[in-house]
Design a protein around this motif. Sequence first.
Motif, PDB file in Angstrom:
ATOM      1  N   ALA A 196       1.864   3.068   2.812  1.00 22.65           N
ATOM      2  CA  ALA A 196       1.758   4.262   3.654  1.00 22.65           C
ATOM      3  C   ALA A 196       1.371   5.487   2.836  1.00 22.65           C
ATOM      4  CB  ALA A 196       3.092   4.505   4.381  1.00 22.65           C
ATOM      5  N   GLY A 197       1.802   5.524   1.566  1.00 17.15           N
ATOM      6  CA  GLY A 197       1.482   6.667   0.718  1.00 17.15           C
ATOM      7  C   GLY A 197      -0.003   6.778   0.433  1.00 17.15           C
ATOM      8  N   ARG A 198      -0.673   5.650   0.236  1.00 13.52           N
ATOM      9  CA  ARG A 198      -2.124   5.687   0.029  1.00 13.52           C
ATOM     10  C   ARG A 198      -2.823   6.280   1.238  1.00 13.52           C
ATOM     11  NH1 ARG A 198      -4.468   0.071  -2.019  1.00 13.52           N
ATOM     12  NH2 ARG A 198      -6.342   1.382  -2.017  1.00 13.52           N
ATOM     13  N   MET A 199      -2.370   5.921   2.425  1.00 14.55           N
ATOM     14  CA  MET A 199      -2.966   6.463   3.641  1.00 14.55           C
ATOM     15  C   MET A 199      -2.681   7.958   3.758  1.00 14.55           C
ATOM     16  SD  MET A 199      -2.283   5.318   7.616  1.00 14.55           S
ATOM     17  CE  MET A 199      -2.443   3.587   7.155  1.00 14.55           C
ATOM     18  N   LEU A 200      -1.458   8.351   3.424  1.00  9.37           N
ATOM     19  CA  LEU A 200      -1.081   9.762   3.552  1.00  9.37           C
ATOM     20  C   LEU A 200      -1.840  10.631   2.549  1.00  9.37           C
ATOM     21  CD1 LEU A 200       0.936  11.576   5.139  1.00  9.37           C
ATOM     22  CD2 LEU A 200       2.512  11.296   3.238  1.00  9.37           C
ATOM     23  N   LEU A 201      -1.937  10.169   1.313  1.00 10.57           N
ATOM     24  CA  LEU A 201      -2.603  10.957   0.279  1.00 10.57           C
ATOM     25  C   LEU A 201      -4.123  10.982   0.452  1.00 10.57           C
ATOM     26  CD1 LEU A 201      -0.550   9.854  -2.858  1.00 10.57           C
ATOM     27  CD2 LEU A 201      -0.336  11.975  -1.551  1.00 10.57           C
ATOM     28  N   ALA A 202      -4.673   9.999   1.162  1.00  8.60           N
ATOM     29  CA  ALA A 202      -6.122   9.966   1.381  1.00  8.60           C
ATOM     30  C   ALA A 202      -6.591  11.028   2.367  1.00  8.60           C
ATOM     31  CB  ALA A 202      -6.544   8.582   1.881  1.00  8.60           C
ATOM     32  N   HIS A 203      -5.651  11.570   3.148  1.00  6.64           N
ATOM     33  CA  HIS A 203      -6.016  12.552   4.173  1.00  6.64           C
ATOM     34  C   HIS A 203      -5.204  13.822   3.936  1.00  6.64           C
ATOM     35  CE1 HIS A 203      -8.223   9.459   6.337  1.00  6.64           C
ATOM     36  NE2 HIS A 203      -7.167   8.684   6.180  1.00  6.64           N
TER      37      HIS A 203
END
Length: 423
Positions: A196-203
């Motif tokens: 989930a962190g990769r998704m959050l940090l990507a945006h």
Amino acid sequence: MPTLNKIRTALRGEQRVTPADPSLSRLRTALTVFFALDGFLFAGWVVRIPSIKERTGASAGALGLALLGVSAGAVAVMMLTGRLCRRFGSHPVTVATAAVLALGIALPPFARSAPALGLVLLVFGAAYGGINVAMNSAAVDLVTALRRPVMPSFHAAYSVGGMLGAGLGGLVAGRLPVTRHLLMLTAVGLVVTVVAGRMLLAHPAPRPPETVVSGSASASASGSGSASVSGGASQRPKPPVRGRGLVVVFGLIALCSSYGEGALADWGALHLRQDVGAGAGTAAIGYSVFALAMTVGRLSGTAMLERLGQTRTLVFGGATAAVGMLLASLTPALWAVFVGFALTGLGLANIFPVAIGRAGELTGPGGVAAASTFGYGGMLLGPPAIGLLADRFSLPAALTTVAGLAAMSALISGATRRWTRRV
């Protein structure tokens, strides 16, 4: 979205991010996962407290003092987390505190005494308080960009995660040693944080609305950049003094709600067992009724906010919780107590998320941190206050204070309509 912000957008001719933007949908999904993870990990720890008590050999009083480490650690770092969110952005802080929370949940089984447990729980509590400020700050920015009151849906995810964590803990409690169980939760927490962190940090977080400078200067000063997104800290204007005062007001509303949550979590089952004469199994169901009703209330919170608005939702919730808790505390019939617990859960469901969201709208991460600190103060205050009043009077009489504070939150919320018009 507040009317004033709509006027600002129209005056500037901004191209605001729309709810159809897929990046906002992905942000919402990632934040929902973090809220659910928070509830899942916390509930997984709570259900193993009896096992931790046995390992430490602590008395009930010593264990109670050690458990205060969670709340003390949370309150101690909340204002600091607000500053970190302004400096580095709420998304990186959310991911970092989630990782620390996942690691921290593995520590309690290694404590061999109550003082050591208290120190370990300070770390766990600090991570718990930090992630709550960070992800609520991120949620406030997303709610503003979506222009829909979806804050209760995030807190519903927390409640669902809590029920899953408690359910899983109940299933494995008799089969897995507490150390293996909590290490398993650490592994799950770290995996979810990475995904989930990769998704959050990507945006990057949507940029919150900026203040309007009077006259023609506002149009030229704002430019088209206000519709963009920012990867760093939110650049919010310095709030007016009255705005900072309103943050305190919404913090008090959050306190009234969390007081009731903490009181029912610690004293609801005992009230059913001691005062109503319910069996042990039936008494345990009482809090589940309250928690389920709160989850249902939060799942329907967005629709309620769209229909009633924030102020009416707060007033209606406080009044409903007050009636429900009076019924639960003063009626000897088992069915009436269950109905009262359900009404209390439905009433309290959206008070905390709406109050935190309003504080964040006013002053950003600092407002979320301040209001959250008040809220956790209520959780600290509730259980011991109920205990002292129960010793002096009776447990049913003590539980009426939950109704009193819920009614107070309704009264304060009604007054905020007039105050917010002046900010």
